[in-house]
Structures are given as C-alpha cells and as structure tokens.
Design a protein around this motif. Structure first.
Motif, short mmCIF file in Angstrom:
data_model
loop_
_atom_site.label_atom_id
_atom_site.label_comp_id
_atom_site.label_asym_id
_atom_site.label_seq_id
_atom_site.Cartn_x
_atom_site.Cartn_y
_atom_site.Cartn_z
N TYR A 16 53.23 20.03 4.71
CA TYR A 16 54.44 20.84 4.66
C TYR A 16 55.29 20.38 5.84
O TYR A 16 54.97 20.69 6.98
CB TYR A 16 54.12 22.33 4.81
N ALA A 21 48.51 20.31 5.56
CA ALA A 21 47.81 21.49 5.03
C ALA A 21 46.51 21.12 4.33
O ALA A 21 45.57 21.90 4.27
CB ALA A 21 48.72 22.26 4.07
N ALA A 40 38.34 30.14 5.29
CA ALA A 40 39.05 31.18 6.03
C ALA A 40 40.54 31.17 5.67
O ALA A 40 41.02 30.25 5.00
CB ALA A 40 38.85 30.97 7.52
N ASN A 41 41.21 32.17 6.16
CA ASN A 41 42.66 32.24 6.07
C ASN A 41 43.31 30.95 6.56
O ASN A 41 43.01 30.49 7.65
CB ASN A 41 43.12 33.34 7.03
N GLY A 42 44.18 30.39 5.74
CA GLY A 42 44.90 29.20 6.20
C GLY A 42 44.12 27.90 6.07
O GLY A 42 44.58 26.84 6.49
N ALA A 43 42.94 27.96 5.45
CA ALA A 43 42.11 26.75 5.33
C ALA A 43 42.70 25.74 4.36
O ALA A 43 42.34 24.56 4.38
CB ALA A 43 40.70 27.13 4.91
N GLY A 44 43.57 26.21 3.47
CA GLY A 44 44.20 25.29 2.52
C GLY A 44 43.90 25.57 1.06
O GLY A 44 44.23 24.77 0.18
N LYS A 45 43.31 26.72 0.78
CA LYS A 45 42.86 27.01 -0.58
C LYS A 45 44.03 27.10 -1.56
O LYS A 45 44.00 26.49 -2.64
CB LYS A 45 42.06 28.33 -0.60
N THR A 46 45.03 27.86 -1.18
CA THR A 46 46.18 28.01 -2.08
C THR A 46 46.93 26.69 -2.22
O THR A 46 47.39 26.33 -3.32
CB THR A 46 47.11 29.12 -1.55
N THR A 47 47.01 25.96 -1.15
CA THR A 47 47.66 24.65 -1.21
C THR A 47 46.93 23.74 -2.20
O THR A 47 47.56 22.99 -2.95
CB THR A 47 47.70 24.00 0.19
N GLU A 165 42.62 34.10 -5.56
CA GLU A 165 42.45 35.39 -4.86
C GLU A 165 42.86 36.58 -5.71
O GLU A 165 43.63 37.42 -5.27
CB GLU A 165 43.24 35.37 -3.55
N GLN A 197 38.59 34.53 -0.73
CA GLN A 197 38.23 34.69 0.66
C GLN A 197 37.00 35.58 0.76
O GLN A 197 36.23 35.49 1.71
CB GLN A 197 39.39 35.30 1.42
P1 ATP Z 1 45.23 32.21 2.64
O1 ATP Z 1 43.89 32.72 2.32
O2 ATP Z 1 45.86 32.85 3.84
O3 ATP Z 1 46.17 32.11 1.47
P2 ATP Z 1 44.75 29.43 2.32
O4 ATP Z 1 43.38 28.93 2.58
O5 ATP Z 1 45.15 29.65 0.92
O6 ATP Z 1 44.99 30.73 3.17
P3 ATP Z 1 47.11 27.87 2.53
O7 ATP Z 1 47.97 29.00 2.11
O8 ATP Z 1 46.88 26.78 1.58
O9 ATP Z 1 45.71 28.41 3.03
O10 ATP Z 1 47.70 27.29 3.89
C1 ATP Z 1 47.21 26.12 4.52
C2 ATP Z 1 48.06 25.81 5.73
O11 ATP Z 1 49.38 25.43 5.34
C3 ATP Z 1 48.23 26.98 6.67
O12 ATP Z 1 48.22 26.49 7.98
C4 ATP Z 1 49.59 27.53 6.30
O13 ATP Z 1 50.19 28.14 7.41
C5 ATP Z 1 50.34 26.28 5.90
N1 ATP Z 1 51.37 26.56 4.87
C6 ATP Z 1 51.16 27.13 3.67
N2 ATP Z 1 52.28 27.19 2.94
C7 ATP Z 1 53.25 26.63 3.71
C8 ATP Z 1 54.65 26.36 3.52
N3 ATP Z 1 55.27 26.71 2.37
N4 ATP Z 1 55.31 25.78 4.53
C9 ATP Z 1 54.69 25.43 5.67
N5 ATP Z 1 53.38 25.64 5.90
C10 ATP Z 1 52.67 26.22 4.94
#
Ligand code: ATP
Length: 236
Positions: A16, A21, A40-47, A165, A197
């Motif tokens: 990003y 990510a 964990a939170n922010g690990a990159g799952k949604t990405t 999630e 999560q």
């Molecule tokens: P969560 O459980 O909080 O959704 P996650 O494991 O799904 O966490 P992601 O949402 O994939 O994690 O985020 C991975 C990293 O990318 C995090 O550091 C987040 O801050 C960053 N990130 C996610 N979306 C964006 C975006 N649109 N722009 C910039 N950074 C982003």
C-alpha cells in the motif's frame, strides 16, 4: 498424480504505497478442502483475500485458480469463475426486503425456474431470514445482516468461497450458524478459505491452516495443530 489445487498463490507481495502489507506468501488449497487463514490484527489476512480476488494489485506473485492463471484479472471476471468473497463489511441492500436481497443476488446466475428452490434452501440454512423474508434488510440486527450477506454469497454455489471474519461482532449462536453454513457449502463441494482472528470454530472446520505474521507466511500445516502454534508463537 496429485490433483490440481483449487487455489494456488505463489510469492504474493502487496504494497500500500510504500508500506508492504504482504510479502512473498505462497500456499496451495486442495480441491474441496478448507483452509483457515489466521494471524493477529494487521497481519495481512484481509489483504490476502483482496489480492486473490483482484481488489488490490499485486506487486509480485501469481494466483492460479484450478491451474488457470488469474493474476491481474479484474474482480468481476474472477467472480465469474465462481469465486465468492464475503467481506467483513456486510454486503446487503438495506432498502430491499430480505427476499428481494436474495433474488437480486441470484438475478444473473440462477435461471428463473431455479430461484424459488434456491431461496427455499437459503431459508432452510438461515431460518431467521425466512421468518423475516418481508422485512427491509436495513432494519435487521447486525448479526442478521451478516447472515443475509452470507446467504446472498452462497445463493449461487461458489467454486471457492473466501469468508473474511464473518464471526466478527456476532452473538455466539449466530457464529455457530455461520460456521454451519460454511460446513454445508463445503459438503456440497466448494473449496473454502476462512479468515478468522478468533480461531476455535475455524480450526474445527479447516483441514489446513496458514498463519500470517506481519505480512509474511509464518507457518502452515494441519489445522489440528495450528491452534497451539498460534498461541505459542504468533499472537502479536
Ligand atoms: P485485521 O484483522 O485488522 O483486518 P488483517 O490481518 O486483515 O488485519 P490487513 O487488513 O490485511 O490485516 O492489513 C495488513 C497491513 O496493511 C496493516 O499494517 C494495515 O495497516 C495495512 N493496510 C491495510 N489496508 C490498507 C490501505 N488501504 N492502505 C494502507 N495500508 C493498509
């Protein structure tokens, strides 16, 4: 000969802006199996979900679906191959009734003469929706809206479903029915990727698990031992 995986991601890297990510993530998902993506939170799952479904561009890497290279494809083309992404945000049409939400989800994919049966199946799967068929979707509780979102996604049996999630913010009883619905859809032959999560129910359903940590693949292996791995090493 090993069967072709339903989904194969290799060396996925997503940025990003300047922030990385996802970094070099590779794994396969066998046909008809269920994989839990944990971390964990922010690990990159949604990405990861967004990368598979074409919602974010890849910096590097490849996505194969049934052996077909779909890297860089537009989301709607990927959807047409039978990939359904149920995002954490609820995807409903608040101004339409529950019934019309389901009808709208089927409009392009289910022939007219199959829709009544498909709606009946949806109501069997989620009785609470059946009892509220005429109610405007926007007036359902948050949990019921999440159910409707899932019912819409499953109205057309997907080849691959990515559930992001879905249990988030749901009462325990509704969490149970979400996982039941995913188990059913899998029993019908769909391949399932569950992003969670909160891992207990996900690991009960999953065959394999993938643990992400700060955008990297930290561990992958059988779901039966993933809970211990996660607790011991990766909950940060
Ligand atoms: P969560 O459980 O909080 O959704 P996650 O494991 O799904 O966490 P992601 O949402 O994939 O994690 O985020 C991975 C990293 O990318 C995090 O550091 C987040 O801050 C960053 N990130 C996610 N979306 C964006 C975006 N649109 N722009 C910039 N950074 C982003």
């Amino acid at each position: 000969i090993a069967a072709r995986p339903a989904l194969s991601v290799s060396r996925l890297t997503v940025n990003y802006g300047l922030a990385r990510a996802l970094s070099d993530v590779s794994f396969d998902v066998a046909q008809g199996s269920c994989v839990a993506v944990l971390g964990a939170n922010g690990a990159g799952k949604t990405t990861l979900a967004r990368a598979i479904t074409g919602l974010v561009p890849l910096r590097e890497g490849k996505v194969l679906l049934d052996g077909q290279d779909i890297t860089g494809w537009a989301t709607h083309r990927i959807a047409r191959l039978g990939v359904t992404h149920v995002p954490a945000e609820r995807m409903i049409l608040p101004g339409l009734s529950v019934l019309d939400n389901l009808r709208a989800a089927m409009r392009w994919a289910v022939p007219r003469n199959g829709r009544a049966a498909a709606i009946e199946r949806a109501f069997e799967r989620f009785p609470v929706l059946g009892s509220r068929a005429k109610q405007l979707a926007g007036t359902l509780s948050g949990g019921e809206q999440q159910m409707l979102s899932l019912a819409r996604a499953l109205a057309v049996p997907p080849k691959l479903v990515i559930a992001d999630e879905l249990s988030h913010g749901l009462a325990p009883m509704l969490v149970a029915s979400v996982f039941e619905a995913l188990a059913q859809i899998r029993a019908q032959g769909s391949t399932v990727v569950i992003i969670e999560q909160f891992v207990g129910a996900a690991l009960e359903l999953a065959d394999e698990a993938v643990i992400l940590r700060r955008g990297e693949l930290a561990w992958s292996g059988p779901a039966s031992v993933a809970g211990d791995q996660l607790a011991a090493n990766y909950l940060e």
